[in-house]
Design a protein around this motif. Structure first.
Motif, short mmCIF file in Angstrom:
data_model
loop_
_atom_site.label_atom_id
_atom_site.label_comp_id
_atom_site.label_asym_id
_atom_site.label_seq_id
_atom_site.Cartn_x
_atom_site.Cartn_y
_atom_site.Cartn_z
N ILE A 42 0.84 -1.21 0.00
CA ILE A 42 0.00 0.00 0.00
C ILE A 42 0.87 1.25 0.00
CG2 ILE A 42 -1.64 1.37 1.36
CD1 ILE A 42 -2.88 -1.33 2.28
N ILE A 43 1.90 1.25 0.86
CA ILE A 43 2.77 2.43 0.99
C ILE A 43 3.54 2.68 -0.31
CG2 ILE A 43 4.82 3.33 2.16
CD1 ILE A 43 3.73 1.97 4.72
N TYR A 69 -5.16 5.68 6.14
CA TYR A 69 -6.36 5.02 6.66
C TYR A 69 -6.36 3.54 6.28
CZ TYR A 69 -11.23 4.53 8.10
OH TYR A 69 -12.38 4.14 8.73
N ALA A 70 -5.97 3.21 5.04
CA ALA A 70 -5.93 1.82 4.57
C ALA A 70 -4.93 1.01 5.39
CB ALA A 70 -5.59 1.77 3.09
N CYS A 71 -3.75 1.58 5.66
CA CYS A 71 -2.74 0.87 6.46
C CYS A 71 -3.24 0.63 7.88
CB CYS A 71 -1.43 1.66 6.49
SG CYS A 71 -0.54 1.63 4.92
N PHE A 75 -3.87 -3.04 9.55
CA PHE A 75 -3.19 -3.34 10.80
C PHE A 75 -4.17 -3.77 11.89
CE2 PHE A 75 -1.40 -2.14 14.92
CZ PHE A 75 -0.18 -2.80 14.87
N PHE A 76 -5.21 -2.99 12.11
CA PHE A 76 -6.15 -3.29 13.20
C PHE A 76 -7.01 -4.51 12.91
CE2 PHE A 76 -5.35 1.25 14.32
CZ PHE A 76 -4.76 1.00 15.54
N LEU A 77 -7.48 -4.66 11.69
CA LEU A 77 -8.29 -5.85 11.36
C LEU A 77 -7.45 -7.12 11.47
CD1 LEU A 77 -10.47 -4.61 8.37
CD2 LEU A 77 -11.23 -5.21 10.67
N SER A 78 -6.22 -7.07 10.97
CA SER A 78 -5.35 -8.23 11.06
C SER A 78 -5.04 -8.58 12.52
CB SER A 78 -4.05 -7.97 10.30
OG SER A 78 -3.17 -9.05 10.46
#
Length: 137
Positions: A42-43, A69-71, A75-78
């Motif tokens: 993504i980055i 926001y995507a990162c 991160f949080f969902l994973s």
């Protein structure tokens, strides 16, 4: 722990994690690495779908427009899924290597009163067993 230590000063309390099944540990490990790779892609902005000759889905386009926001979402969902895989819900109590309570079997945590009663009974039983004369065959 404090109540038990006060009531039974000679008791040594040890805690450790109850390991989940190997398949869940492997899923959590995979997600941990996959999350970092996905955040890196993504980055950098590299489209992994082009490598497979596929059209990038709209969520990928959204992620490129909203990188921070995507990162954070990845991160949080994973992390949420990893924690779910690693959580067993176990609260197992053993006294002198003898199981005396299992949340996995009972489905709930013991109340403090239940725990004290269990330990009282086990301590009385151990004292009674130690005071019995030993016979040799």
């Amino acid at each position: 722990m404090r109540v038990i230590s006060q009531r039974y000063p000679d008791i040594r309390i040890e805690g450790e994690n109850y390991l989940p099944q190997p398949i869940y540990r492997h899923i959590a490990s995979f997600l941990s690495v996959f999350k970092l790779v996905l955040i890196g892609l993504i980055i950098v902005g590299k489209d992994p779908f082009a490598f497979f000759g596929m059209q990038a889905p709209s969520i990928w386009q959204w992620g490129q427009e909203n990188k921070v926001y995507a990162c954070m979402m990845v991160f949080f969902l994973s992390n949420m899924i990893e924690n779910q895989c690693m959580s067993t819900g176990a609260f197992e109590i053993t006294l002198n290597d003898v199981p005396v309570w299992s949340k996995l079997e009972s489905g709930h945590l013991p109340s403090m009163q239940q725990l004290v009663e269990i330990l009282d009974n086990e301590m009385k039983l151990n004292v009674h067993m130690e005071s019995m004369p030993h016979h040799r065959s």
